[in-house]
Design a protein around this motif. Structure first.
Motif, PDB file in Angstrom:
ATOM      1  N   ILE A   1       0.857  -1.187   0.000  1.00  0.00           N
ATOM      2  CA  ILE A   1       0.000   0.000   0.000  1.00  0.00           C
ATOM      3  C   ILE A   1       0.894   1.239   0.000  1.00  0.00           C
ATOM      4  CG2 ILE A   1      -1.800   1.252   1.272  1.00  0.00           C
ATOM      5  CD1 ILE A   1      -2.564  -1.449   2.569  1.00  0.00           C
ATOM      6  N   PRO A   2       0.625   2.234  -0.882  1.00  0.00           N
ATOM      7  CA  PRO A   2       1.452   3.447  -0.891  1.00  0.00           C
ATOM      8  C   PRO A   2       1.607   4.038   0.511  1.00  0.00           C
ATOM      9  CG  PRO A   2      -0.078   3.477  -2.730  1.00  0.00           C
ATOM     10  CD  PRO A   2      -0.441   2.279  -1.897  1.00  0.00           C
ATOM     11  N   GLU A   3       2.798   4.474   0.806  1.00  0.00           N
ATOM     12  CA  GLU A   3       3.119   4.864   2.174  1.00  0.00           C
ATOM     13  C   GLU A   3       2.206   5.948   2.729  1.00  0.00           C
ATOM     14  OE1 GLU A   3       7.103   5.808   4.856  1.00  0.00           O
ATOM     15  OE2 GLU A   3       7.245   5.642   2.669  1.00  0.00           O
ATOM     16  N   HIS A   4       1.752   6.872   1.878  1.00  0.00           N
ATOM     17  CA  HIS A   4       0.960   7.996   2.389  1.00  0.00           C
ATOM     18  C   HIS A   4      -0.437   7.574   2.847  1.00  0.00           C
ATOM     19  CE1 HIS A   4      -0.378   7.827  -1.808  1.00  0.00           C
ATOM     20  NE2 HIS A   4      -1.446   8.526  -1.448  1.00  0.00           N
ATOM     21  N   ILE A   5      -0.896   6.366   2.431  1.00  0.00           N
ATOM     22  CA  ILE A   5      -2.209   5.889   2.903  1.00  0.00           C
ATOM     23  C   ILE A   5      -2.081   4.559   3.645  1.00  0.00           C
ATOM     24  CG2 ILE A   5      -3.544   7.081   1.130  1.00  0.00           C
ATOM     25  CD1 ILE A   5      -3.759   4.374  -0.354  1.00  0.00           C
ATOM     26  N   ARG A   6      -0.859   4.119   3.872  1.00  0.00           N
ATOM     27  CA  ARG A   6      -0.639   2.831   4.526  1.00  0.00           C
ATOM     28  C   ARG A   6      -1.083   2.892   5.996  1.00  0.00           C
ATOM     29  NH1 ARG A   6       5.332   1.294   4.099  1.00  0.00           N
ATOM     30  NH2 ARG A   6       4.759   1.316   1.879  1.00  0.00           N
ATOM     31  N   PRO A   7      -1.822   1.886   6.481  1.00  0.00           N
ATOM     32  CA  PRO A   7      -2.256   1.877   7.889  1.00  0.00           C
ATOM     33  C   PRO A   7      -1.059   1.904   8.829  1.00  0.00           C
ATOM     34  CG  PRO A   7      -3.408   0.196   6.614  1.00  0.00           C
ATOM     35  CD  PRO A   7      -2.325   0.724   5.737  1.00  0.00           C
ATOM     36  N   LYS A   8      -1.124   2.765   9.837  1.00  0.00           N
ATOM     37  CA  LYS A   8       0.004   2.897  10.773  1.00  0.00           C
ATOM     38  C   LYS A   8      -0.407   2.585  12.203  1.00  0.00           C
ATOM     39  CE  LYS A   8       2.354   6.363   7.945  1.00  0.00           C
ATOM     40  NZ  LYS A   8       1.433   6.246   6.799  1.00  0.00           N
ATOM     41  N   SER A   9      -1.684   2.270  12.415  1.00  0.00           N
ATOM     42  CA  SER A   9      -2.160   1.952  13.761  1.00  0.00           C
ATOM     43  C   SER A   9      -3.185   0.832  13.675  1.00  0.00           C
ATOM     44  CB  SER A   9      -2.770   3.186  14.421  1.00  0.00           C
ATOM     45  OG  SER A   9      -3.895   3.631  13.672  1.00  0.00           O
ATOM     46  N   GLY A  10      -3.700   0.406  14.839  1.00  0.00           N
ATOM     47  CA  GLY A  10      -4.622  -0.720  14.842  1.00  0.00           C
ATOM     48  C   GLY A  10      -3.860  -2.010  14.589  1.00  0.00           C
ATOM     49  N   ASP A  11      -4.586  -3.050  14.221  1.00  0.00           N
ATOM     50  CA  ASP A  11      -3.930  -4.329  13.959  1.00  0.00           C
ATOM     51  C   ASP A  11      -3.433  -4.352  12.517  1.00  0.00           C
ATOM     52  OD1 ASP A  11      -2.969  -6.861  13.950  1.00  0.00           O
ATOM     53  OD2 ASP A  11      -4.789  -7.821  14.687  1.00  0.00           O
ATOM     54  N   ILE A  12      -2.275  -3.714  12.295  1.00  0.00           N
ATOM     55  CA  ILE A  12      -1.756  -3.558  10.932  1.00  0.00           C
ATOM     56  C   ILE A  12      -1.331  -4.883  10.312  1.00  0.00           C
ATOM     57  CG2 ILE A  12      -1.032  -1.171  11.289  1.00  0.00           C
ATOM     58  CD1 ILE A  12       1.782  -2.168  11.823  1.00  0.00           C
ATOM     59  N   ARG A  13      -1.195  -5.922  11.151  1.00  0.00           N
ATOM     60  CA  ARG A  13      -0.803  -7.240  10.609  1.00  0.00           C
ATOM     61  C   ARG A  13      -1.889  -7.827   9.721  1.00  0.00           C
ATOM     62  NH1 ARG A  13      -0.158 -10.209  16.078  1.00  0.00           N
ATOM     63  NH2 ARG A  13      -2.051  -8.975  16.351  1.00  0.00           N
ATOM     64  N   LYS A  14      -3.111  -7.347   9.862  1.00  0.00           N
ATOM     65  CA  LYS A  14      -4.225  -7.972   9.150  1.00  0.00           C
ATOM     66  C   LYS A  14      -4.482  -7.392   7.766  1.00  0.00           C
ATOM     67  CE  LYS A  14      -6.729  -9.798  13.119  1.00  0.00           C
ATOM     68  NZ  LYS A  14      -8.005  -9.829  13.867  1.00  0.00           N
ATOM     69  N   TYR A  15      -3.726  -6.392   7.362  1.00  0.00           N
ATOM     70  CA  TYR A  15      -3.919  -5.837   6.017  1.00  0.00           C
ATOM     71  C   TYR A  15      -3.160  -6.703   5.016  1.00  0.00           C
ATOM     72  CZ  TYR A  15      -6.150  -1.690   7.982  1.00  0.00           C
ATOM     73  OH  TYR A  15      -7.018  -0.845   8.622  1.00  0.00           O
ATOM     74  N   ILE A  16      -3.692  -7.898   4.802  1.00  0.00           N
ATOM     75  CA  ILE A  16      -3.047  -8.842   3.897  1.00  0.00           C
ATOM     76  C   ILE A  16      -4.103  -9.507   3.020  1.00  0.00           C
ATOM     77  CG2 ILE A  16      -1.139  -9.341   5.484  1.00  0.00           C
ATOM     78  CD1 ILE A  16      -2.539 -11.882   6.322  1.00  0.00           C
ATOM     79  N   LYS A  17      -3.649 -10.165   1.976  1.00  0.00           N
ATOM     80  CA  LYS A  17      -4.534 -10.995   1.162  1.00  0.00           C
ATOM     81  C   LYS A  17      -4.080 -12.442   1.278  1.00  0.00           C
ATOM     82  CE  LYS A  17      -6.380  -7.696  -2.174  1.00  0.00           C
ATOM     83  NZ  LYS A  17      -6.486  -7.268  -3.596  1.00  0.00           N
ATOM     84  N   TYR A  18      -5.052 -13.341   1.273  1.00  0.00           N
ATOM     85  CA  TYR A  18      -4.729 -14.761   1.321  1.00  0.00           C
ATOM     86  C   TYR A  18      -3.854 -15.126   0.128  1.00  0.00           C
ATOM     87  CZ  TYR A  18      -8.400 -15.398   4.831  1.00  0.00           C
ATOM     88  OH  TYR A  18      -9.164 -15.336   5.969  1.00  0.00           O
ATOM     89  N   ALA A  19      -2.896 -16.000   0.352  1.00  0.00           N
ATOM     90  CA  ALA A  19      -2.092 -16.542  -0.747  1.00  0.00           C
ATOM     91  C   ALA A  19      -2.880 -17.682  -1.369  1.00  0.00           C
ATOM     92  CB  ALA A  19      -0.750 -17.035  -0.219  1.00  0.00           C
ATOM     93  N   SER A  20      -3.238 -17.545  -2.634  1.00  0.00           N
ATOM     94  CA  SER A  20      -4.135 -18.517  -3.274  1.00  0.00           C
ATOM     95  C   SER A  20      -3.535 -19.913  -3.389  1.00  0.00           C
ATOM     96  CB  SER A  20      -4.531 -18.019  -4.666  1.00  0.00           C
ATOM     97  OG  SER A  20      -3.394 -17.927  -5.508  1.00  0.00           O
ATOM     98  N   ASP A  21      -2.202 -19.998  -3.429  1.00  0.00           N
ATOM     99  CA  ASP A  21      -1.557 -21.295  -3.655  1.00  0.00           C
ATOM    100  C   ASP A  21      -1.152 -22.012  -2.369  1.00  0.00           C
ATOM    101  OD1 ASP A  21       0.391 -19.468  -2.944  1.00  0.00           O
ATOM    102  OD2 ASP A  21       1.888 -20.221  -4.360  1.00  0.00           O
TER     103      ASP A  21
END
Length: 333
Positions: free
Chosen positions: A240-260
């Motif tokens: 995610i571009p740094e200027h809008i990247r989440p910096k608080s909360g549970d930031i570990r969850k901003y992911i997408k499942y790996a399909s493989d």
């Protein structure tokens, strides 16, 4: 199986453990849970089971005897919540005496009253090693005092055809002195997220499918959808571009499942883990699939509760593997 083995399910939740044992021909005598929405789901999917909707602490020994009637109980199953890790062992208080672990104590009480041939207790994997293994040994000791031969092992649900890496400690006890067995791995290749989820109709944020129960996509804010549109299959917040990247909360969850790959561990809140190629979080139906629930298993209650029900469940296919082991050991009792 020489006869219908009979079981009691404590802390039954939505019924993942029950479903696995039912699928192997076990007969439910009764189940216990306190959460109203969880109980709605259980009653809907197990209409022929006797569910006691009540705090297990309020189920007396006399009531337990009445509920089991004249049945010889082959196995008690369940996963009592255990939360007192940080306190246990640090101030001289035993794990079982920590008030936050009273539900574990209740599991032990029911085993003591019922005297099943076996019990199976499931819990989070960190219980195995926490405090240098002293909690694990304390739990084993509490059951050994009741006359059980006990062992425990960490099992990974992916080894049993569940499209998810979910490590759980499983305690198995036998009233007879015998070697405790655990289910061996049943698959050589793990099932991937894509293999599991590609069968479902595609949905956008806020859409739902009228053909598949519980297949309703969460409505996300435009801000969230914009952020997550930058994340690729298996990627994370760093895309995610740094200027809008989440910096608080549970930031570990901003992911997408790996399909493989198989899924990460499914929990009660998966709202910030997105579908590998659809810009949205998974539906309850998709999360249930990652837990190995069949499509005709319907979840009731609020959407948040449904997610919690799925996340708290023992994967049915993993439960089946455990049930198979109980059958094998039962033949030797």
């Amino acid at each position: 199986m020489k006869k219908n083995l009979k079981y009691i399910d404590l802390f039954s939740g939505a019924g993942g453990f029950s479903l696995g044992f039912d699928n192997l021909g076990f007969q439910n005598v009764f189940s216990v849970d306190i959460e109203p929405n969880f109980c709605k789901t259980y009653k809907h999917n197990f209409a022929d089971h006797q569910l006691i909707e009540k705090d297990i602490c309020e189920v007396s020994n006399a009531e337990i005897e009445y509920l089991k009637e004249d049945n010889d109980i082959d196995v008690i199953i369940g996963g009592p919540p255990c939360q007192g890790f940080s306190m246990a062992g640090n101030i001289g208080r035993k794990f079982i005496d920590d008030p936050r672990n009273r539900l574990f104590k209740e599991f032990v009480r029911v085993v003591k009253v019922v005297k099943p041939k076996f019990f199976v207790m499931e819990n989070v994997a960190r219980l195995y090693t926490y405090n240098k293994g002293t909690i694990r040994e304390e739990i084993i000791n509490d059951f050994e005092k009741l006359g059980y031969t006990v062992d425990c092992k960490i099992l990974n649900s992916a080894d049993y055809g569940v499209p998810q890496v979910r490590n759980r400690v499983i305690f198995i006890g036998s009233i007879k002195k015998q070697d405790i067995q655990f289910p061996p791995a049943e698959v050589e290749t793990y099932i991937s997220v894509k293999e599991a989820l590609s069968v479902y109709p595609k949905l956008a944020s806020g859409e739902e499918s009228s053909k598949v129960p519980n297949h309703i996509a969460m409505s996300h804010s435009e801000q969230m959808l914009t952020k997550m549109s930058y994340v690729t299959d298996g990627g994370d917040r760093n895309e995610i571009p740094e200027h809008i990247r989440p910096k608080s909360g549970d930031i570990r969850k901003y992911i997408k499942y790996a399909s493989d790959k198989p899924s990460v561990c499914v929990t009660g809140d998966m709202r910030k883990i997105f579908h590998y190629d659809q810009n949205r979080a998974l539906t309850v139906r998709e999360l249930a699939k990652l837990q190995s629930f069949p499509d005709d298993f319907v979840f009731k209650g609020t959407r948040i509760s449904q997610q919690q029900q799925v996340g708290n469940s023992v994967p049915p296919k993993m439960a089946e593997a455990i049930a198979r082991t109980i059958i094998k050991m039962s033949d030797k009792v």
